[in-house]
Design an enzyme around this catalytic site. Structure first.
Site, PDB file in Angstrom:
ATOM      1  N   GLN A   8      -6.193  16.239 -26.746  1.00  0.00           N
ATOM      2  CA  GLN A   8      -7.478  16.022 -26.104  1.00  0.00           C
ATOM      3  C   GLN A   8      -8.569  16.146 -27.158  1.00  0.00           C
ATOM      4  OE1 GLN A   8      -7.921  17.444 -22.228  1.00  0.00           O
ATOM      5  NE2 GLN A   8     -10.136  17.421 -22.261  1.00  0.00           N
ATOM      6  N   ASP A  62     -14.169   4.896 -38.703  1.00  0.00           N
ATOM      7  CA  ASP A  62     -13.919   6.341 -38.657  1.00  0.00           C
ATOM      8  C   ASP A  62     -12.694   6.665 -39.513  1.00  0.00           C
ATOM      9  OD1 ASP A  62     -14.123   9.002 -38.006  1.00  0.00           O
ATOM     10  OD2 ASP A  62     -13.315   8.790 -35.990  1.00  0.00           O
TER      11      ASP A  62
END
Lengths: 217, 349
Positions: free
Chosen positions: A8, A126
């Site tokens: 997560q 990224d």
């Protein structure tokens, strides 16, 4: 079916799912209540699209990336290929940090792949060692690029330069004990990217901009 | 017991603060405000500081009821900032340190903001969002340094706001950012702007150009054709301020959250002048609530540049043994947050 959450992060959770009978990885993007619903919706859609497109572009030019099975904009889910034995390059580098040869090899792989992406005008957006995987069960390994949410297609040296700048910053903050990584990566970046001189020149400008900026308190 | 006096003048604020072991005794400030449509220039700002500084020293001593002979150390902002105002204030700090025969310490402005924020809020080891006219950084402490995880790759967020305020010619009193915030509260329509997050970094220059074009389409460059929408209706200032804030603040909250996930942190501290914006605090609060983290923020007394933060950071340096030679008591326009070695304890690391 109960979902097993693998990870997560700040923006999404990853869990094992099923797509037409195939085990797959599901990436579900969260609704962010801090931003305006319209902005949140647009961003989520943009990023799912980017994820789909760039993963495909990578595969088309021979870079290993997860195959995207399906994107569900309403549920904010992307169903993709799951590499069950892969580990992140971040963890791998930490594991092998004392082995100079292995470090050199991984830098070569990173440099080659990032160079190839830029050669094909794919901006990752990224670049961090958490967004690269390797499947080291084989004798040799191939780099798998993941997490294309912030990616784009661009021919501009500015965008590619910024991409390199993001990578350099990420390496400094994640692997501060191995300052040689970035320079080593750049050596191999040049090998697989023809117009790398122009991009590197621009990257140096981007970096200088950063250093110059702290002008006013 | 250590009593420190701090001098701040890196931008358009001049502030003097006196602190005794973390207790604020005086915190006085004057702001150089320019007419709408204009910004502050180095030479004029330095002149403003020179004219105000002696009166402020008197005021700080009066408010704190401290005599110069009780002070242990004189602290001033070494950088980063604009050279002329920095220099004007540093000269005064050096002079009074000589006059009163006290040691002198040059302080990093950004460290001042962070340490003052920690002192006021009680945050232990937070992920810090430092947002001001000249800086936009996401910072976390590790191994004796405040390390920069994300930052702007072009202009600072406050610079973006200030320059937009100049485009639409709104007042700089008390600050352009405050006036944008008030207008934004009345905004309803969201105009799409570029959204520029790159890894943990952000970019504002493209957003500034785009919103400028939306505000004054008649001034848009000849190269670029006007959208039909631009010609038909001119967006109201309220809606533009609203759209600008919603976009750039969402970017800040996003990179802060990424840094938190990266470092496994569950505290956020907002510092710097833009940090007193209530909408930014609200958005950050929602993000924190959703991930079970805690938000720490301060009000304009400590967010906006002030002397007390320089005094406090100087106090931390002084009590942990840092000393400065007179020859080193200079200023520098460029002084990155991660250049300073932190010798005092930060959180439980």
């Amino acid at each position: 079916m109960t979902e097993i959450v693998l990870k997560q992060g700040a923006e999404a959770k990853l869990y094992i799912g099923n797509y037409n009978g195939t085990i797959c990885l599901v990436k579900e993007r969260f609704v962010k209540n801090y931003r305006l619903p319209e902005l949140d919706k647009t961003l989520s859609k943009q990023r799912i699209k980017a994820e789909q497109k760039s993963a495909k572009r990578c595969k088309d030019c021979g870079i290993k990336a997860p195959k995207i099975f399906h994107a569900d904009f309403k549920e904010r889910k992307v169903y993709m290929e799951y590499f069950d034995k892969a580990i992140t390059v971040k963890d791998y580098i930490i594991e092998i940090q004392k082995d100079e040869e292995q470090i050199k090899l991984i830098c070569q792989r990173i440099g080659n792949v990032v160079g190839k992406m830029h050669e094909n005008n794919i901006i990752h957006g990224d670049l961090t060692t958490s967004n690269m995987l390797i499947d080291k069960n084989e004798n040799d390994y191939e780099l798998i690029m993941i997490d294309f949410g912030l990616s784009s297609y661009s021919t501009s040296n500015e965008d590619k330069g910024v991409d390199l700048y993001v990578l350099e910053r990420a390496l400094i903050s994640t692997h501060s004990n191995l300052p040689q990584l970035f320079d080593e990566i750049i050596v191999h970046y040049k090998e697989s990217y023809q117009a790398s001189d122009e991009t590197i020149k621009r990257f140096e400008e981007v970096r200088a901009r950063g250093r110059k900026r702290t002008m006013i308190g | 017991m250590v009593i420190a006096i701090g001098f701040e003048g890196s931008a358009n604020k001049i502030g003097i603060g006196i602190i005794r072991d973390g207790e604020v005794l005086a915190n006085v400030r004057k702001t150089y405000i320019t007419p709408p449509g204009s910004g502050f220039l180095p030479k004029e700002t330095a002149e403003h500081h020179r004219n105000q500084v002696l009166g402020l020293i008197r005021e700080a001593l009066d408010v704190s009821k401290i005599y110069p002979n009780e002070i242990d150390v004189v602290c001033y902002t070494k950088g980063p900032g604009m050279a002329p105002p920095l220099l004007a204030v540093a000269i005064v700090a050096r002079t009074i340190a000589q006059l009163w025969n006290k040691p002198i310490l040059g302080v990093n402005h950004c460290i001042g903001h962070i340490e003052m924020g920690r002192l006021i809020t009680g945050a232990q080891n937070p992920t810090v969002l430092y947002v001001s006219g000249g800086n936009t950084q996401v910072i976390a402490y590790s191994n004796k340094r405040y390390r920069i995880f994300g930052e702007t790759i072009d202009i600072a967020i406050g610079n973006c706001l200030d320059r937009f305020a100049r485009v639409i010619k709104i007042s700089n009193d008390p600050s352009p950012g405050y006036n944008i915030e008030q207008l934004a509260k009345k905004g309803k329509k969201y105009y799409t702007l570029p959204y520029a997050v790159k890894g943990m970094d952000v970019s504002f220059s493209g957003i500034l150009s785009e919103i400028g074009r939306k505000a004054l389409p008649q001034k848009a460059t000849k190269k670029r054709k006007l959208d039909q929408e631009d010609v038909n209706e001119l967006p109201s200032h309220e809606d533009l301020c609203y759209s600008l804030q919603e976009t750039i603040f969402a970017m800040l909250v996003e990179i802060t959250e990424r840094a938190m996930a990266h470092c496994g942190s569950n505290e956020v501290l907002i510092v710097g002048g833009v940090g007193c914006n209530e909408r930014l605090q609200e958005m950050m609060g929602i993000m924190c609530e959703e991930r079970g983290a805690k938000l720490f923020a301060t009000d304009e007394r400590f967010c906006i540049d002030n002397g007390i933060m320089i005094a406090h950071a100087g106090y931390e340096m002084f009590r942990t043994g840092t000393r400065m030679k007179w020859n080193d008591a200079t200023i520098t326009q460029r002084f990155r947050t991660d250049e300073v070695e932190i010798n005092w304890e930060v959180g439980k690391v």
